[in-house]
Motif scaffolding. Structure first.
Motif, PDB file in Angstrom:
ATOM      1  N   GLU A  71     -34.531   3.854   3.616  1.00 12.21           N
ATOM      2  CA  GLU A  71     -33.896   4.834   4.494  1.00 12.21           C
ATOM      3  C   GLU A  71     -32.388   4.636   4.447  1.00 12.21           C
ATOM      4  O   GLU A  71     -31.900   3.531   4.670  1.00 12.21           O
ATOM      5  CB  GLU A  71     -34.393   4.665   5.931  1.00 12.21           C
ATOM      6  CG  GLU A  71     -35.853   5.007   6.099  1.00 12.21           C
ATOM      7  CD  GLU A  71     -36.322   4.892   7.538  1.00 12.21           C
ATOM      8  OE1 GLU A  71     -35.472   4.807   8.457  1.00 12.21           O
ATOM      9  OE2 GLU A  71     -37.542   4.880   7.746  1.00 12.21           O
ATOM     10  N   GLN A  73     -28.751   4.506   5.670  1.00  8.53           N
ATOM     11  CA  GLN A  73     -28.176   4.192   6.970  1.00  8.53           C
ATOM     12  C   GLN A  73     -27.282   5.341   7.442  1.00  8.53           C
ATOM     13  O   GLN A  73     -26.899   6.210   6.660  1.00  8.53           O
ATOM     14  CB  GLN A  73     -27.376   2.892   6.882  1.00  8.53           C
ATOM     15  CG  GLN A  73     -28.262   1.713   6.511  1.00  8.53           C
ATOM     16  CD  GLN A  73     -27.468   0.452   6.232  1.00  8.53           C
ATOM     17  OE1 GLN A  73     -26.253   0.431   6.302  1.00  8.53           O
ATOM     18  NE2 GLN A  73     -28.180  -0.615   5.904  1.00  8.53           N
ATOM     19  N   ASP A  75     -24.249   5.505   8.075  1.00  7.38           N
ATOM     20  CA  ASP A  75     -22.955   5.597   7.383  1.00  7.38           C
ATOM     21  C   ASP A  75     -23.102   6.009   5.920  1.00  7.38           C
ATOM     22  O   ASP A  75     -22.127   6.034   5.171  1.00  7.38           O
ATOM     23  CB  ASP A  75     -22.188   4.280   7.492  1.00  7.38           C
ATOM     24  CG  ASP A  75     -22.922   3.113   6.857  1.00  7.38           C
ATOM     25  OD1 ASP A  75     -24.015   3.319   6.279  1.00  7.38           O
ATOM     26  OD2 ASP A  75     -22.410   1.981   6.947  1.00  7.38           O
ATOM     27  N   ARG A  77     -24.909   4.440   3.565  1.00  8.20           N
ATOM     28  CA  ARG A  77     -25.207   3.348   2.642  1.00  8.20           C
ATOM     29  C   ARG A  77     -26.708   3.092   2.558  1.00  8.20           C
ATOM     30  O   ARG A  77     -27.443   3.341   3.502  1.00  8.20           O
ATOM     31  CB  ARG A  77     -24.503   2.062   3.086  1.00  8.20           C
ATOM     32  CG  ARG A  77     -23.001   2.137   2.921  1.00  8.20           C
ATOM     33  CD  ARG A  77     -22.318   0.837   3.264  1.00  8.20           C
ATOM     34  NE  ARG A  77     -22.603   0.490   4.657  1.00  8.20           N
ATOM     35  CZ  ARG A  77     -22.881  -0.736   5.080  1.00  8.20           C
ATOM     36  NH1 ARG A  77     -22.905  -1.737   4.250  1.00  8.20           N
ATOM     37  NH2 ARG A  77     -23.129  -0.971   6.347  1.00  8.20           N
ATOM     38  N   PRO A  79     -29.875   0.542   2.504  1.00  5.90           N
ATOM     39  CA  PRO A  79     -30.086  -0.725   3.216  1.00  5.90           C
ATOM     40  C   PRO A  79     -29.998  -1.903   2.258  1.00  5.90           C
ATOM     41  O   PRO A  79     -30.317  -1.788   1.075  1.00  5.90           O
ATOM     42  CB  PRO A  79     -31.503  -0.574   3.776  1.00  5.90           C
ATOM     43  CG  PRO A  79     -32.157   0.429   2.911  1.00  5.90           C
ATOM     44  CD  PRO A  79     -31.077   1.353   2.437  1.00  5.90           C
TER      45      PRO A  79
END
Length: 169
Positions: A71, A73, A75, A77, A79
């Motif tokens: 998934e 993040q 922001d 990025r 994980p």
């Protein structure tokens, strides 16, 4: 069958705001029906990468194909993985494809993480937006469950898609 998704989308038309709310509230079992169709048409993969909002569809697809789900993040990025980088082929899953910029940004991030994105699976595609074209120009296969067109009267189910471009719906 995408009947549950199409019915949920139809109840919101022509409002874009209601569409976003309905997609967010769609039960996981309805996304599982869509995932079953995508699972049939996708190439061999190792990883499903979910953009925010596409988690339910991504996890349903991951369960069907036995794939790792990452998934993105908030922001943007990927994980951090404790056991090291994930290598292999991936699919990006998004709930709503419009301009394709979030998907392109994620494509760059996945390549930096040693993932090769082979396809993008989309719950609802907006055909008046350049998302599909931008992704296909990168050599990606784009699968969409429902296609919507922007019209002067609001959103409507797309009727202009040639049969060769229809993937799932």
């Amino acid at each position: 069958m995408t009947l549950a998704l199409r019915t949920a989308v139809a109840a919101t038309l022509p409002s874009e705001k209601r569409l976003d709310l309905q997609l967010a509230a769609l039960p996981e079992r309805d996304w599982a029906e869509v995932a079953a169709l995508f699972a049939r048409d996708l190439p061999e993969l190792e990883v499903v990468v979910a953009l925010p909002g596409g988690e339910a569809l991504a996890h349903a697809l991951g369960r069907l194909r036995g794939l790792t789900v990452l998934e993105v993040q908030a922001d943007g990025r990927l994980p951090e993985r404790v056991e090291g980088p994930v290598l292999g082929d991936a699919v990006i899953v998004t709930r709503h494809l419009t301009d394709g910029l979030a998907e392109l940004e994620l494509l760059l991030r996945t390549e930096a993480a040693a993932l090769r994105v082979r396809a993008v699976a989309v719950g609802v595609e907006r055909t008046n937006c350049p998302g599909r074209t931008r992704l296909e120009l990168q050599g990606l296969k784009v699968l969409s469950a429902v296609a919507l067109a922007d019209t002067p009267a609001g959103l409507k189910f797309e009727q202009r898609i040639p049969a060769r471009l229809r993937r799932v719906s």
